[in-house]
Design a protein around this motif. Sequence first.
Motif, short mmCIF file in Angstrom:
data_model
loop_
_atom_site.label_atom_id
_atom_site.label_comp_id
_atom_site.label_asym_id
_atom_site.label_seq_id
_atom_site.Cartn_x
_atom_site.Cartn_y
_atom_site.Cartn_z
N ALA A 190 47.54 11.35 31.92
CA ALA A 190 48.69 10.43 32.15
C ALA A 190 48.25 9.66 33.20
O ALA A 190 48.58 8.24 33.32
CB ALA A 190 50.05 11.40 32.18
N TYR A 191 47.80 10.06 34.23
CA TYR A 191 47.47 9.29 35.69
C TYR A 191 46.28 8.30 35.23
O TYR A 191 46.53 7.19 35.55
CB TYR A 191 46.90 10.55 36.73
CG TYR A 191 48.15 11.08 37.77
CD1 TYR A 191 48.93 10.09 38.17
CD2 TYR A 191 48.10 12.25 37.66
CE1 TYR A 191 50.03 10.35 39.07
CE2 TYR A 191 49.21 12.54 38.86
CZ TYR A 191 50.13 11.77 39.33
OH TYR A 191 51.09 12.32 40.12
N PHE A 192 45.49 9.00 34.30
CA PHE A 192 44.27 7.80 33.79
C PHE A 192 44.95 6.85 33.15
O PHE A 192 44.41 5.52 33.48
CB PHE A 192 43.38 8.63 33.10
CG PHE A 192 42.03 8.07 32.83
CD1 PHE A 192 40.92 7.82 33.69
CD2 PHE A 192 42.05 7.16 31.58
CE1 PHE A 192 39.88 7.03 33.64
CE2 PHE A 192 40.81 6.56 31.69
CZ PHE A 192 39.67 6.38 32.43
N ALA A 193 45.72 7.12 32.24
CA ALA A 193 46.50 6.02 31.33
C ALA A 193 47.27 4.97 32.26
O ALA A 193 47.54 3.73 31.94
CB ALA A 193 47.31 6.43 30.18
N ASP A 194 47.74 5.48 33.46
CA ASP A 194 48.51 4.88 34.51
C ASP A 194 47.75 4.17 35.68
O ASP A 194 48.46 3.74 36.41
CB ASP A 194 49.58 5.67 34.78
CG ASP A 194 50.75 5.08 35.31
OD1 ASP A 194 51.13 4.01 34.80
OD2 ASP A 194 51.21 5.32 36.71
N GLN A 195 46.47 4.29 35.38
CA GLN A 195 45.52 3.42 36.18
C GLN A 195 45.49 4.36 37.50
O GLN A 195 45.36 3.67 38.66
CB GLN A 195 45.95 2.08 36.30
CG GLN A 195 45.94 1.12 35.20
CD GLN A 195 44.52 1.08 34.42
OE1 GLN A 195 43.38 0.91 35.14
NE2 GLN A 195 44.55 1.27 33.18
N GLN A 196 45.70 5.44 37.66
CA GLN A 196 45.79 6.26 38.85
C GLN A 196 44.35 7.18 38.86
O GLN A 196 44.69 8.47 38.67
CB GLN A 196 46.98 7.04 39.16
CG GLN A 196 48.16 5.84 39.26
CD GLN A 196 49.33 6.86 39.76
OE1 GLN A 196 49.43 7.37 40.80
NE2 GLN A 196 50.42 6.70 38.90
N ALA A 197 43.23 6.67 38.82
CA ALA A 197 41.94 7.50 38.84
C ALA A 197 41.78 8.51 39.71
O ALA A 197 41.29 9.65 39.52
CB ALA A 197 40.86 6.75 38.86
N LYS A 198 42.17 8.22 41.12
CA LYS A 198 41.93 9.37 41.91
C LYS A 198 42.95 10.31 41.84
O LYS A 198 42.31 11.83 41.83
CB LYS A 198 42.59 8.78 43.40
CG LYS A 198 42.26 9.74 44.54
CD LYS A 198 40.77 9.67 44.76
CE LYS A 198 40.40 10.72 45.91
NZ LYS A 198 38.98 11.00 46.14
N HIS A 199 44.06 10.42 41.29
CA HIS A 199 44.94 11.46 40.96
C HIS A 199 44.33 12.16 39.75
O HIS A 199 44.28 13.40 39.57
CB HIS A 199 46.37 10.87 40.67
CG HIS A 199 47.10 10.79 41.87
ND1 HIS A 199 46.86 10.86 43.10
CD2 HIS A 199 48.41 10.02 42.05
CE1 HIS A 199 47.40 10.61 43.98
NE2 HIS A 199 48.44 9.93 43.43
N THR A 200 43.74 11.48 38.77
CA THR A 200 42.89 12.02 37.79
C THR A 200 41.92 13.10 38.14
O THR A 200 41.80 14.03 37.37
CB THR A 200 42.52 10.89 36.72
OG1 THR A 200 43.66 10.14 36.16
CG2 THR A 200 41.74 11.52 35.28
N GLU A 201 41.23 12.66 38.97
CA GLU A 201 40.17 13.37 39.75
C GLU A 201 40.70 14.72 40.08
O GLU A 201 40.45 15.70 39.62
CB GLU A 201 39.25 12.59 40.59
CG GLU A 201 38.21 13.38 41.10
CD GLU A 201 37.78 12.98 42.54
OE1 GLU A 201 36.97 13.62 42.97
OE2 GLU A 201 38.29 12.13 43.10
N LEU A 202 41.79 14.73 40.93
CA LEU A 202 42.48 15.89 41.32
C LEU A 202 42.76 16.82 40.29
O LEU A 202 42.53 18.10 40.25
CB LEU A 202 43.53 15.63 42.42
CG LEU A 202 44.23 16.52 42.96
CD1 LEU A 202 43.22 17.32 43.78
CD2 LEU A 202 45.43 16.09 43.74
N CYS A 203 43.38 16.18 39.34
CA CYS A 203 44.01 17.16 38.14
C CYS A 203 43.00 17.64 37.41
O CYS A 203 43.07 18.91 37.04
CB CYS A 203 44.92 16.32 37.33
SG CYS A 203 46.31 15.54 38.00
N CYS A 204 42.08 17.00 37.15
CA CYS A 204 40.92 17.58 36.28
C CYS A 204 39.94 18.74 36.88
O CYS A 204 39.72 19.60 36.42
CB CYS A 204 39.86 16.54 35.73
SG CYS A 204 40.57 15.32 34.54
N ARG A 205 39.85 18.35 38.33
CA ARG A 205 39.09 19.53 39.26
C ARG A 205 39.79 20.79 39.19
O ARG A 205 39.34 21.79 39.41
CB ARG A 205 38.85 18.79 40.51
CG ARG A 205 37.65 17.59 40.63
CD ARG A 205 37.12 17.20 41.82
NE ARG A 205 36.24 16.32 41.93
CZ ARG A 205 34.90 16.43 41.43
NH1 ARG A 205 34.47 17.59 41.19
NH2 ARG A 205 34.17 15.47 41.82
#
Length: 217
Positions: free
Chosen positions: A107-122
């Motif tokens: 959801a963060y990735f779709a919302d253009q928030q790549a840094k939060h995507t990184e944290l969630c996936c890690r």
Amino acid sequence: PCDPATKLPHEKTPEERAAELAKLREKLGEQAPKPEVVEATYKGLDEACKQLGIERTHGGPAARQALAKSAYEFAQRRAWSEAIAKFKLALGEDASDALCWFNLGVAYFADQQAKHTELCCRTAIGLCGGVGEPEYHQYLGRALGRLGRLEDCERSFKSAAALAPTQEGQYLYELGNAYNALKEHAKAAAAYAKAVEKKCPDPTVHFGLGLSMEMLR
């Protein structure tokens, strides 16, 4: 769905996770993610929740499931802000759910928030002892590419390919896209060419390769 007697990733001891990783590496070879990836990527639930402002309410799996269902409905409507808010509430109830962390990252990735995507996936990968699903590494690679961290991006796609060898062509195509976006056309062309060799199912890989070759004259 699984046997109720089966332990979930977060219920396993470090020794049990290490044994699983050893079996995976034996099956897939040395390209499989190594156990030390946990230390490098997983900082713990408390730190992840702190960074995203998730309040730990500890309602348990049942409360988390109801909120996650609502989050999925928002995501299907592409209402990303609402989906993010619901996923965060779900993780407040039960922060040990790796899949919920991954879906929040999507959801963060779709919302253009790549840094939060990184944290969630890690965090999702860490909860799975440094392995997890190939999609966890795939979205991590996408986020890192968007952040311009191409070496880390390539490592993540390699980890995804180690877990799902039949999808290697697709991951190489996405790696080519990441290089192309940052005008690394020689590396992009090499990745696209390998993707074609590995029978990437996406026909636009040929367009990407052609575009890179054109940029290289």
